[in-house]
Design a protein around this motif. Structure first.
Motif, PDB file in Angstrom:
ATOM      1  N   THR A 114      49.820  16.491   8.800  1.00  0.00           N
ATOM      2  CA  THR A 114      50.067  16.552  10.244  1.00  0.00           C
ATOM      3  C   THR A 114      49.322  15.429  10.954  1.00  0.00           C
ATOM      4  N   GLU A 115      48.062  15.215  10.606  1.00  0.00           N
ATOM      5  CA  GLU A 115      47.310  14.107  11.201  1.00  0.00           C
ATOM      6  C   GLU A 115      47.977  12.773  10.885  1.00  0.00           C
ATOM      7  N   GLN A 116      48.389  12.602   9.642  1.00  0.00           N
ATOM      8  CA  GLN A 116      49.016  11.348   9.227  1.00  0.00           C
ATOM      9  C   GLN A 116      50.286  11.084  10.034  1.00  0.00           C
ATOM     10  N   GLU A 117      51.122  12.095  10.200  1.00  0.00           N
ATOM     11  CA  GLU A 117      52.368  11.926  10.953  1.00  0.00           C
ATOM     12  C   GLU A 117      52.071  11.646  12.428  1.00  0.00           C
ATOM     13  N   ALA A 118      51.125  12.383  13.003  1.00  0.00           N
ATOM     14  CA  ALA A 118      50.772  12.176  14.414  1.00  0.00           C
ATOM     15  C   ALA A 118      50.253  10.762  14.650  1.00  0.00           C
ATOM     16  N   LYS A 119      49.401  10.303  13.767  1.00  0.00           N
ATOM     17  CA  LYS A 119      48.841   8.951  13.927  1.00  0.00           C
ATOM     18  C   LYS A 119      49.912   7.891  13.719  1.00  0.00           C
ATOM     19  N   LEU A 155      53.027   8.224  14.509  1.00  0.00           N
ATOM     20  CA  LEU A 155      53.844   8.233  15.726  1.00  0.00           C
ATOM     21  C   LEU A 155      53.070   7.779  16.964  1.00  0.00           C
ATOM     22  N   GLY A 156      51.746   7.808  16.894  1.00  0.00           N
ATOM     23  CA  GLY A 156      50.940   7.402  18.037  1.00  0.00           C
ATOM     24  C   GLY A 156      50.743   8.494  19.071  1.00  0.00           C
ATOM     25  N   VAL A 157      50.781   9.765  18.631  1.00  0.00           N
ATOM     26  CA  VAL A 157      50.500  10.874  19.538  1.00  0.00           C
ATOM     27  C   VAL A 157      49.075  11.364  19.292  1.00  0.00           C
ATOM     28  N   VAL A 158      48.535  12.110  20.260  1.00  0.00           N
ATOM     29  CA  VAL A 158      47.175  12.635  20.154  1.00  0.00           C
ATOM     30  C   VAL A 158      47.214  14.155  20.272  1.00  0.00           C
ATOM     31  N   GLY A 159      46.091  14.795  19.926  1.00  0.00           N
ATOM     32  CA  GLY A 159      46.006  16.240  20.020  1.00  0.00           C
ATOM     33  C   GLY A 159      45.197  16.819  18.889  1.00  0.00           C
ATOM     34  N   TRP A 160      45.617  18.002  18.439  1.00  0.00           N
ATOM     35  CA  TRP A 160      44.870  18.692  17.389  1.00  0.00           C
ATOM     36  C   TRP A 160      45.763  19.668  16.635  1.00  0.00           C
ATOM     37  N   VAL A 161      45.248  20.128  15.490  1.00  0.00           N
ATOM     38  CA  VAL A 161      45.929  21.096  14.638  1.00  0.00           C
ATOM     39  C   VAL A 161      44.876  21.952  13.956  1.00  0.00           C
ATOM     40  N   GLN A 212      50.175  15.485  22.462  1.00  0.00           N
ATOM     41  CA  GLN A 212      50.358  14.765  23.722  1.00  0.00           C
ATOM     42  C   GLN A 212      50.725  13.316  23.428  1.00  0.00           C
ATOM     43  N   GLY A 213      51.537  12.758  24.307  1.00  0.00           N
ATOM     44  CA  GLY A 213      51.901  11.349  24.175  1.00  0.00           C
ATOM     45  C   GLY A 213      53.176  11.061  24.931  1.00  0.00           C
ATOM     46  N   PRO A 214      53.741   9.867  24.706  1.00  0.00           N
ATOM     47  CA  PRO A 214      55.014   9.527  25.335  1.00  0.00           C
ATOM     48  C   PRO A 214      56.087  10.535  24.937  1.00  0.00           C
ATOM     49  N   GLU A 215      56.952  10.876  25.865  1.00  0.00           N
ATOM     50  CA  GLU A 215      57.941  11.935  25.653  1.00  0.00           C
ATOM     51  C   GLU A 215      58.719  11.759  24.356  1.00  0.00           C
ATOM     52  N   GLU A 216      59.223  10.550  24.077  1.00  0.00           N
ATOM     53  CA  GLU A 216      60.043  10.382  22.864  1.00  0.00           C
ATOM     54  C   GLU A 216      59.224  10.580  21.599  1.00  0.00           C
ATOM     55  N   LYS A 217      57.942  10.209  21.615  1.00  0.00           N
ATOM     56  CA  LYS A 217      57.088  10.390  20.436  1.00  0.00           C
ATOM     57  C   LYS A 217      56.720  11.865  20.247  1.00  0.00           C
ATOM     58  N   VAL A 218      56.486  12.569  21.353  1.00  0.00           N
ATOM     59  CA  VAL A 218      56.223  14.014  21.271  1.00  0.00           C
ATOM     60  C   VAL A 218      57.452  14.719  20.701  1.00  0.00           C
ATOM     61  N   ASN A 219      58.638  14.314  21.131  1.00  0.00           N
ATOM     62  CA  ASN A 219      59.874  14.914  20.608  1.00  0.00           C
ATOM     63  C   ASN A 219      60.029  14.648  19.117  1.00  0.00           C
ATOM     64  N   GLU A 220      59.653  13.457  18.659  1.00  0.00           N
ATOM     65  CA  GLU A 220      59.706  13.149  17.219  1.00  0.00           C
ATOM     66  C   GLU A 220      58.729  14.038  16.454  1.00  0.00           C
ATOM     67  N   MET A 221      57.544  14.252  17.005  1.00  0.00           N
ATOM     68  CA  MET A 221      56.558  15.111  16.351  1.00  0.00           C
ATOM     69  C   MET A 221      57.043  16.554  16.329  1.00  0.00           C
ATOM     70  N   LYS A 222      57.678  17.011  17.415  1.00  0.00           N
ATOM     71  CA  LYS A 222      58.238  18.366  17.445  1.00  0.00           C
ATOM     72  C   LYS A 222      59.278  18.531  16.331  1.00  0.00           C
ATOM     73  N   SER A 223      60.110  17.540  16.143  1.00  0.00           N
ATOM     74  CA  SER A 223      61.119  17.595  15.085  1.00  0.00           C
ATOM     75  C   SER A 223      60.455  17.663  13.717  1.00  0.00           C
ATOM     76  N   PHE A 255      44.068  12.250  17.127  1.00  0.00           N
ATOM     77  CA  PHE A 255      44.620  13.500  16.616  1.00  0.00           C
ATOM     78  C   PHE A 255      43.705  13.995  15.523  1.00  0.00           C
ATOM     79  N   ASN A 256      43.189  15.219  15.655  1.00  0.00           N
ATOM     80  CA  ASN A 256      42.186  15.739  14.725  1.00  0.00           C
ATOM     81  C   ASN A 256      42.493  17.165  14.299  1.00  0.00           C
ATOM     82  N   THR A 257      41.878  17.556  13.197  1.00  0.00           N
ATOM     83  CA  THR A 257      41.934  18.929  12.705  1.00  0.00           C
ATOM     84  C   THR A 257      40.760  19.699  13.268  1.00  0.00           C
ATOM     85  N   LYS A 258      41.036  20.894  13.798  1.00  0.00           N
ATOM     86  CA  LYS A 258      39.971  21.803  14.236  1.00  0.00           C
ATOM     87  C   LYS A 258      39.749  22.833  13.147  1.00  0.00           C
ATOM     88  N   TYR A 259      38.491  23.231  12.972  1.00  0.00           N
ATOM     89  CA  TYR A 259      38.150  24.224  11.964  1.00  0.00           C
ATOM     90  C   TYR A 259      37.554  25.444  12.601  1.00  0.00           C
TER      91      TYR A 259
END
Length: 105
Positions: A33-38, A40-46, A59-70, A101-105
Motif C-alpha cells: 500500500t505504501e509503495q503504490e501510494a508513493k 502515485l504521489g498521494v499521502v496519508g496512512w494505512v 489525500q492528493g490530487p483528485e485523479e491520483k486519489v481515484n487511482e488509489m481508490k481503484s 504515506f506511512n503505516t500506523k501501528y
C-alpha cells in the motif's frame, strides 16, 4: 494551495476500509500500500485493524486519489483477496494534512 494542487486540480481526501483476506501478510499495508501510494504521489496512512481489515486515509490530487481508490478496491497485495472496500468522508481539501504515506501501528 500547494503547487501540486494547482498543477493537477482539486485536492481530495478520503477514508477507506478494505475487507477480505487482507492481513495474510503484515506487508499488505506496509510494503504494497505504501509503495503504490508513493508511486502515485498521494499521502496519508494505512493500518491493520483488530477486526482483520485494513483502514486508512488517502489525500492528493483528485485523479491520483481515484487511482488509489481503484487499487485498494481491485488490486491490493499479491496474496490478498479483497471482498469489498468502503470509502467515506470523501471531500475536497485546501491543503494536504500529511507530507508522506506511512503505516500506523
Amino acid at each position: 494551495m500547494s503547487a501540486l494542487g494547482k498543477a493537477t486540480g482539486a485536492l481530495k481526501s478520503v477514508d477507506y476500509e478494505v475487507f477480505g483476506r487482507v492481513q495474510v501478510s503484515h506487508y499488505f499495508p506496509n510494503q504494497y500500500t505504501e509503495q503504490e501510494a508513493k508511486k502515485l504521489g498521494v499521502v496519508g496512512w494505512v493500518k491493520n485493524t483488530s477486526q482483520g481489515t485494513v483502514t486508512g486515509q488517502v489525500q492528493g490530487p483528485e485523479e491520483k486519489v481515484n487511482e488509489m481508490k481503484s487499487w485498494l478496491s481491485k488490486v491490493g497485495s499479491p496474496s490478498s483477496r479483497i471482498d469489498k472496500t468502503n470509502f467515506s468522508n470523501e471531500k475536497e481539501i485546501s491543503k494536504l494534512d500529511f507530507s508522506d504515506f506511512n503505516t500506523k501501528y
